[in-house]
Design a protein around this motif. Structure first.
Motif, PDB file in Angstrom:
ATOM      1  N   SER A   1      42.211  49.432  39.767  1.00 36.78           N
ATOM      2  CA  SER A   1      42.734  48.076  39.798  1.00 36.78           C
ATOM      3  C   SER A   1      43.310  47.760  41.175  1.00 36.78           C
ATOM      4  O   SER A   1      43.863  48.627  41.835  1.00 36.78           O
ATOM      5  CB  SER A   1      43.832  47.942  38.741  1.00 36.78           C
TER       6      SER A   1
ATOM      7  N   THR B   1      45.007  43.998  43.358  1.00 29.23           N
ATOM      8  CA  THR B   1      45.336  42.578  43.317  1.00 29.23           C
ATOM      9  C   THR B   1      44.989  41.926  44.654  1.00 29.23           C
ATOM     10  O   THR B   1      45.243  42.502  45.711  1.00 29.23           O
ATOM     11  CB  THR B   1      46.835  42.397  43.007  1.00 29.23           C
TER      12      THR B   1
ATOM     13  N   LYS C   1      44.844  37.107  41.879  1.00 29.12           N
ATOM     14  CA  LYS C   1      44.013  37.611  40.777  1.00 29.12           C
ATOM     15  C   LYS C   1      43.896  39.124  40.905  1.00 29.12           C
ATOM     16  O   LYS C   1      43.656  39.647  41.992  1.00 29.12           O
ATOM     17  CB  LYS C   1      42.632  36.979  40.807  1.00 29.12           C
ATOM     18  N   THR C   2      44.055  39.818  39.790  1.00 33.43           N
ATOM     19  CA  THR C   2      43.911  41.265  39.757  1.00 33.43           C
ATOM     20  C   THR C   2      42.515  41.623  39.271  1.00 33.43           C
ATOM     21  O   THR C   2      42.063  41.109  38.240  1.00 33.43           O
ATOM     22  CB  THR C   2      44.962  41.896  38.820  1.00 33.43           C
TER      23      THR C   2
ATOM     24  N   ASP D   1      45.771  35.275  37.809  1.00 35.82           N
ATOM     25  CA  ASP D   1      46.633  36.032  36.902  1.00 35.82           C
ATOM     26  C   ASP D   1      47.570  35.089  36.157  1.00 35.82           C
ATOM     27  O   ASP D   1      47.885  35.303  34.996  1.00 35.82           O
ATOM     28  CB  ASP D   1      47.438  37.079  37.670  1.00 35.82           C
ATOM     29  N   GLU D   2      48.042  34.052  36.843  1.00 33.20           N
ATOM     30  CA  GLU D   2      48.827  32.981  36.233  1.00 33.20           C
ATOM     31  C   GLU D   2      48.040  31.682  36.447  1.00 33.20           C
ATOM     32  O   GLU D   2      48.263  30.965  37.427  1.00 33.20           O
ATOM     33  CB  GLU D   2      50.211  32.893  36.873  1.00 33.20           C
TER      34      GLU D   2
END
Length: 164
Positions: free
Chosen positions: A61, A63, A77-78, A119-120
């Motif tokens: 992973s 970001t 965004k991850t 992500d948000e």
């Protein structure tokens, strides 16, 4: 924080071994106009040798800060791969996984990043007049103007004549 992930086969038990940690985001080395890393590459991998092949499975992973392709706003965004898996042919006593992990993350970049994939997530702040092609039919935005020419390729033909 490591700058690479190298598996030393001499120290790898037959049943395999788990590796967890992070690799410095400098491995991405992306151009300034592209997405930029906001975190290191996190990994939690199980590595096992099968004769002349190394099997790597686990989680990776990282970001990034992307720019929305619709309204030009930045968002975070991850990129996460919950079930990463790859095999490597063993040619030396050490196997460097860094480039393979880097490429796997980059291959999962969105082709056209949009704010609603963040992500948000947030709504794109694009002016409605620019949405006539992919608009909601009940939005009140007029349809895109239709071409008045019968020959859709005429402008290109004119360009070719001008070039010659």
């Amino acid at each position: 924080m490591k700058s690479s992930l190298v598996i030393e086969l001499v120290n790898l038990p037959e049943e395999g071994k788990s590796f967890e940690g992070e690799i410095d985001s400098a491995i991405y080395d992306l151009p300034k106009h592209d997405a930029q890393p906001e975190s290191p590459l996190y990994y939690s991998l199980h590595v096992q040798r099968f004769e002349e092949e190394l099997l790597v499975r686990g989680f990776i992973s990282s970001t990034f800060k992307f720019t929305c392709s619709r309204d030009n706003q930045e968002f975070i965004k991850t990129i996460s791969l919950e079930e990463y898996g790859q095999s490597f042919e063993i040619e030396e006593s050490n196997v460097d996984l860094t480039e393979a992990l880097r490429e796997e993350v980059l291959m999962h970049f969105p082709s056209y990043p949009k704010c609603d994939e963040a992500d948000e997530p947030h709504e794109c702040k694009i002016e409605e007049r620019y949405l006539s092609v992919d608009k909601d039919p009940h939005s009140g935005v007029d349809d895109a103007p239709q071409s008045t020419s019968e020959n859709q390729w005429g402008a290109l033909d004119d360009f070719k004549e001008f070039k010659d």
